[in-house]
Design an enzyme around this catalytic site. Sequence first.
Site, short mmCIF file in Angstrom:
data_model
loop_
_atom_site.label_atom_id
_atom_site.label_comp_id
_atom_site.label_asym_id
_atom_site.label_seq_id
_atom_site.Cartn_x
_atom_site.Cartn_y
_atom_site.Cartn_z
N LEU A 1 0.82 -1.21 0.00
CA LEU A 1 0.00 0.00 0.00
C LEU A 1 0.85 1.26 0.00
O LEU A 1 1.89 1.32 0.66
CB LEU A 1 -0.87 0.05 1.25
CG LEU A 1 -1.98 -0.96 1.38
CD1 LEU A 1 -2.58 -0.88 2.78
CD2 LEU A 1 -3.03 -0.72 0.32
N HIS A 2 0.39 2.27 -0.72
CA HIS A 2 1.01 3.59 -0.67
C HIS A 2 -0.01 4.60 -1.16
O HIS A 2 -0.69 4.37 -2.15
CB HIS A 2 2.31 3.64 -1.47
CG HIS A 2 2.19 3.18 -2.89
ND1 HIS A 2 2.08 1.85 -3.24
CD2 HIS A 2 2.15 3.88 -4.05
CE1 HIS A 2 1.99 1.74 -4.56
NE2 HIS A 2 2.02 2.96 -5.08
N THR A 3 -0.14 5.68 -0.42
CA THR A 3 -1.08 6.74 -0.77
C THR A 3 -0.32 7.87 -1.43
O THR A 3 0.60 8.44 -0.85
CB THR A 3 -1.80 7.27 0.48
OG1 THR A 3 -2.47 6.20 1.13
CG2 THR A 3 -2.79 8.35 0.12
#
Length: 195
Positions: free
Chosen positions: A122-124
Amino acid sequence: MDQVFAPWRIEWIRREDDQGDDKTCVFCELPGRDSDRENRIVARSDHAFVLLNNAPYNPGHVMVIPYAHTGDYTDLSDARLLDHARLKQRTLSALESAFEPAGFNTGLNLGDGAGGSIDDHLHTHVVPRWQGDTNFMPVVGDTKVIVEALEETYDHLHEAFAGQDGATVSDENEAVVLDLESDSDPDPDLEPDHE
């Protein structure tokens, strides 16, 4: 014209060639390396970190990344989810202070079909936006011009994070460490993922 001359990018390109085998997760590996500045990690909290995007859409384009290796957003515990959300808030504040954008695009690319290049961690994305930052170059010329080098962006953001409450700066080459516990009461039973 399809090319913009950017010779300073060669150092990062060559570095990617030395990342090791394809099974290594770059988002798991980078936080353990020496020199946050060299690796573009600008801030850290107990459960997440802020990384300058290697190929930014705009100056200040960063990613807020949990240390926990998962591509499934629902895998994050409440404490990790809260820490990730608080670090996004702090990131927006730092970007406001450093660049004074007119707005932001933020989001996650979840799953193979979402278009992200790394879908198993995950990475925003947080992308500062300005009025008129989309002009004829990307629309007609299929080319995006980035007006600031990553090193300068790092310096601006490092300074902005360092000025926040609960910030600790041990060295200019290391990420600003943020104590997000001052934002409210986190789960006392969860140990930090990173020291």
